[in-house]
Every structure is written in C-alpha cells, then in structure tokens.
Design an enzyme around this catalytic site. Structure first.
Site, mmCIF file in Angstrom:
data_model
loop_
_atom_site.group_PDB
_atom_site.id
_atom_site.type_symbol
_atom_site.label_atom_id
_atom_site.label_comp_id
_atom_site.label_asym_id
_atom_site.label_seq_id
_atom_site.Cartn_x
_atom_site.Cartn_y
_atom_site.Cartn_z
ATOM 1 N N TYR A 182 33.383 30.036 46.572
ATOM 2 C CA TYR A 182 32.864 30.848 45.473
ATOM 3 C C TYR A 182 31.567 30.241 44.927
ATOM 4 O O TYR A 182 31.545 29.097 44.488
ATOM 5 C CB TYR A 182 33.874 30.946 44.327
ATOM 6 C CG TYR A 182 35.149 31.676 44.653
ATOM 7 C CD1 TYR A 182 35.270 32.465 45.785
ATOM 8 C CD2 TYR A 182 36.260 31.592 43.812
ATOM 9 C CE1 TYR A 182 36.453 33.135 46.079
ATOM 10 C CE2 TYR A 182 37.433 32.262 44.092
ATOM 11 C CZ TYR A 182 37.531 33.034 45.227
ATOM 12 O OH TYR A 182 38.698 33.687 45.510
ATOM 13 N N SER B 74 42.303 40.602 42.418
ATOM 14 C CA SER B 74 41.819 41.976 42.211
ATOM 15 C C SER B 74 42.891 42.854 41.567
ATOM 16 O O SER B 74 43.135 43.979 42.018
ATOM 17 C CB SER B 74 41.350 42.593 43.540
ATOM 18 O OG SER B 74 40.224 41.904 44.043
ATOM 19 N N PRO B 75 43.540 42.364 40.507
ATOM 20 C CA PRO B 75 44.650 43.112 39.900
ATOM 21 C C PRO B 75 44.219 44.355 39.128
ATOM 22 O O PRO B 75 45.047 45.229 38.862
ATOM 23 C CB PRO B 75 45.284 42.085 38.954
ATOM 24 C CG PRO B 75 44.148 41.197 38.561
ATOM 25 C CD PRO B 75 43.305 41.086 39.802
ATOM 26 N N ILE B 76 42.932 44.433 38.769
ATOM 27 C CA ILE B 76 42.429 45.656 38.133
ATOM 28 C C ILE B 76 41.498 46.394 39.093
ATOM 29 O O ILE B 76 40.647 47.174 38.694
ATOM 30 C CB ILE B 76 41.731 45.364 36.789
ATOM 31 C CG1 ILE B 76 40.638 44.299 36.925
ATOM 32 C CG2 ILE B 76 42.748 44.926 35.744
ATOM 33 C CD1 ILE B 76 39.877 44.015 35.637
ATOM 34 N N ALA B 77 41.709 46.124 40.393
ATOM 35 C CA ALA B 77 40.952 46.781 41.462
ATOM 36 C C ALA B 77 39.452 46.681 41.216
ATOM 37 O O ALA B 77 38.725 47.671 41.272
ATOM 38 C CB ALA B 77 41.386 48.238 41.615
ATOM 39 N N GLN B 78 39.019 45.437 40.922
ATOM 40 C CA GLN B 78 37.603 45.124 40.718
ATOM 41 C C GLN B 78 36.958 46.033 39.671
ATOM 42 O O GLN B 78 35.800 46.430 39.778
ATOM 43 C CB GLN B 78 36.858 45.203 42.047
ATOM 44 C CG GLN B 78 37.395 44.189 43.053
ATOM 45 C CD GLN B 78 36.646 44.180 44.365
ATOM 46 O OE1 GLN B 78 35.560 44.723 44.484
ATOM 47 N NE2 GLN B 78 37.239 43.565 45.375
ATOM 48 N N LEU C 132 40.181 50.251 37.671
ATOM 49 C CA LEU C 132 41.331 50.705 36.885
ATOM 50 C C LEU C 132 41.141 50.522 35.374
ATOM 51 O O LEU C 132 42.042 50.802 34.597
ATOM 52 C CB LEU C 132 42.599 49.958 37.328
ATOM 53 C CG LEU C 132 43.176 50.361 38.679
ATOM 54 C CD1 LEU C 132 44.315 49.430 39.092
ATOM 55 C CD2 LEU C 132 43.673 51.808 38.648
ATOM 56 N N GLY D 32 38.924 52.100 33.495
ATOM 57 C CA GLY D 32 38.408 53.291 32.832
ATOM 58 C C GLY D 32 36.914 53.202 32.573
ATOM 59 O O GLY D 32 36.293 54.152 32.084
#
Length: 377
Positions: A108, A263-267, A270, A272
């Site tokens: 990274y 990626s739990p909030i889909a990058q 999700l 909004g």
C-alpha cells in the site's frame, strides 16, 4: 498580642483544614480518575473480539489503510500534505471512537504499486505521535506479505516482515497475513508465518484472498505446529457475497477463523454518495458505472429507510449488516475524520433478523461487481 496570636492560630488552622480538603479532594479526584480509566478499559475490552483461535483481541470493526499514501487507485492519482493531514485525522478520530484495529500492507502506497509514500510508514508515524500524547493507547496493527513470484521460501516471509516492522517503527505487530496466494511456494510462506509467531515478531497470523481449499490447507499446516490460523481477509459486502457462495464463510465459521471483510461498503458505492449522475472517479468509475448505480438505487433507498429508523446513515447500516453475520470484522477505509467518526456509529446497535434477510434478498437482485482477480488463484 494575644489577639494577633489567636488570629494567627485561627488562620493556620483554617489553612490546614483547607489543605486537608484540597488533599482529600485531590485524592477523590485521583480515585475517580482511576475508576474512570478502569471502567473505560473494561468497556473497550468488552467491545473487542478474539481473532480466530489466537489470544489476540481486536475491536469489532477495524480501519483499512489502503488509501493512505496511494496514488495508483485512490486519491485521484495525487497525494499531498492536505491528504496526509486528513489521514492522520482519520487515525486519531478512529482511536477517539474506540476503533484501534488498523490494517495495512507492504504494497500500500509503495513504489512497487506506484504510490507516493508507504501506508506502513504513515501508520507507524501516526501511532508514534499519538503515543507521545497518550502513552496508554493500545493500537493493534495488521499488515501483509506480498507473495511476489521471486519470493521463495519461509525466509522471504521473515525478511519482508522485518522490513515492514522497520517502516512501522515497531518491534512486533499483532497480525501478519499473506496478502494473496502465491503462484508457487505457498507451503514455505505458511512455514514463514509459523516462524514469525515462534520468534515473537507477531501475535497472530492470517491469510487473505484464500479460497476454501487453500484456507483449510493453511489451517492444517499451522495446526501441526500448534499455531492457530487467526483470520482470512476477503472481499465481502452486502453486494459482494462471494464468501457465502464459495464456501469460505462457512469454512471460517467451522474452523474458528475470523473473516476480515475488506471493501465492506463496496468502495463507497453503498454509502449513497454516488448516483448514476455522480459516479466515482478514477479506476472505481470503471467498476461502479452509471448503469450499475442505476440498478443499485432500489437497494440504496431501502438502506436509507432502515437507517432512518435507527437514526443511522447508509454506511452505518451496511457495516452493521456485516457485523450481524457473526465472525466478521469489517475494515472500511477511512480517508478523513468525518468517515472515521461515521464508521464508529456502526457499533453499539444491531439490525433485526428480518432487516438483515430483507437487505440480502434485495441485494441478490443486483448483479455482483468484479472482485480481486487473486481470489481465484
């Protein structure tokens, strides 16, 4: 003269009484402060979970540091002092809100990945600066070994780990993971993880992007040495549920291996924040296209409705959905203080079983996005 003596005695007596009150007050404040610190520590401990079969405990939600220093995927290919200060604020705010588990990796922000500055270097700097102000702060660091084709054998794992420790400015880390399966030499890599535990360089070891078969093989190999495989870090979110479909989630639950969800909030898709008219920029825009975001809107709208019932944001709802799956530790990436604060609001409450099922059903109507290619190795 007698009057003066009496006045002096009276004054001295009052002064002594005042001193006793001050000392007593100081004692009470000291006791109260100590009790508060003890209660706070107990509360923080209660909010932690064991990482697999290891003795390591981490917060129920961690912070991913993939974007820190990166210029190849995040940050619109640019890194500057403003973004570094924002990352530092994300770190400090996370700790302030009781989130003390941070995940990074040697690639990274590295030159190998065309980054500006190593994420490990930044995390180590942030920890050092925080400890100068709060020596008692307890941060759990997870980093990862890159299974590059020219790296062979167990010695390569130890060598890379020591380089990571140097960048972090630490003598050991809490969790060391294999970032992805190697094209070859995987048994040697697993042996290297075991060596790292036995040499006291890490408290626990894990893998990342491992299939069910590879997960079971790694578990058995470490088990022979009496070392638990603590975790498998995989891509997992409400709209990317491959771990449920390919047997990885079930195997983790069966073996007692914690599933760390990247990626739990889909990058960001999700949250909004993005719409068909306002898609994400950079490489993410090729994945989360206007067409995809159009089909995602019914799910986003329902997430918002559920969130309103709890006074929670869509981000907090989808993170809570993952936590409700049990044995899952989401690690959303925080680029600034506002995001870190929002992530903290995903803890301390729980969606109902009906809401969890409804969101899964709605999400099933959305075509899955592309995953990380190494998941299929």
């Amino acid at each position: 003269m007698a009057l003066n003596l009496s006045s002096t005695c009276c004054f001295n007596g009052l002064r002594q009484q005042r001193r006793k009150k001050v000392e007593r007050g100081g004692f009470i404040r000291a006791v109260a402060s100590e009790e508060f610190t003890t209660l706070k520590a107990a509360e923080e401990e209660k909010d932690k979970v064991k990482l697999g079969g290891s003795d390591l405990k981490v917060t129920r939600l961690g912070i991913g540091a993939w974007s820190w220093g990166d210029t190849s995927y995040w940050n619109n290919f640019d890194w500057d002092d403003r973004k570094m200060k924002a990352a530092k604020a994300a770190f400090d705010t996370s700790v302030d809100y009781g989130i003390t588990f941070f995940d990074t990796a040697e690639v990274y922000g590295s030159r190998l990945s065309f980054g500006a500055i190593s994420s490990e270097t930044l995390l180590g700097r942030f920890i050092s600066e925080r400890k100068k102000k709060n020596p008692e702060v307890d941060v759990a660091v997870a980093t990862k070994f890159a299974a590059l084709p020219w790296r062979l054998g167990r010695a390569s794992v130890l060598s890379a780990l020591k380089d990571s420790l140097s960048r972090l400015g630490l003598s050991s880390v809490e969790l060391y993971q294999l970032h992805w399966p190697g094209l070859w030499g995987n048994e040697g890599y697993i042996d290297g993880l075991g060596d790292a535990v036995e040499q006291g360089l890490v408290k626990a070891v894990g893998v990342s992007n491992y299939s069910e078969k590879r997960l079971r093989d790694a578990y058995k190999q470490l088990q022979k040495r009496g070392i638990p495989l603590a975790s498998n870090q995989v891509n997992y979110s409400l709209i990317y549920r491959l771990p449920e479909q390919n047997g990885v989630k079930a195997a983790c639950d069966e073996l007692g291996v914690s599933l760390i969800a990247y990626s739990p909030i889909a990058q960001g898709s999700l949250t909004g924040k993005y719409t068909p008219e306002n898609p994400p920029t950079g490489p993410r825009g090729r994945i989360y296209t206007p067409e995809f975001l159009t089909k995602l809107q019914p799910l986003i709208n329902r997430i918002k409705e559920i969130g309103q019932n709890y006074n929670k944001t869509p981000t907090q709802v989808v993170l809570n959905w993952l936590i409700a799956q049990e044995n899952v530790i989401p690690i959303p990436g925080a680029k600034n203080a506002e995001q870190a604060k929002e992530f903290g609001g995903a803890l301390g409450w729980r969606l109902t079983g009906e809401e969890v099922d409804e969101l899964r059903s709605l999400a099933s109507e959305t075509k899955p996005v592309i995953g990380f290619p190494v998941e299929k190795l």
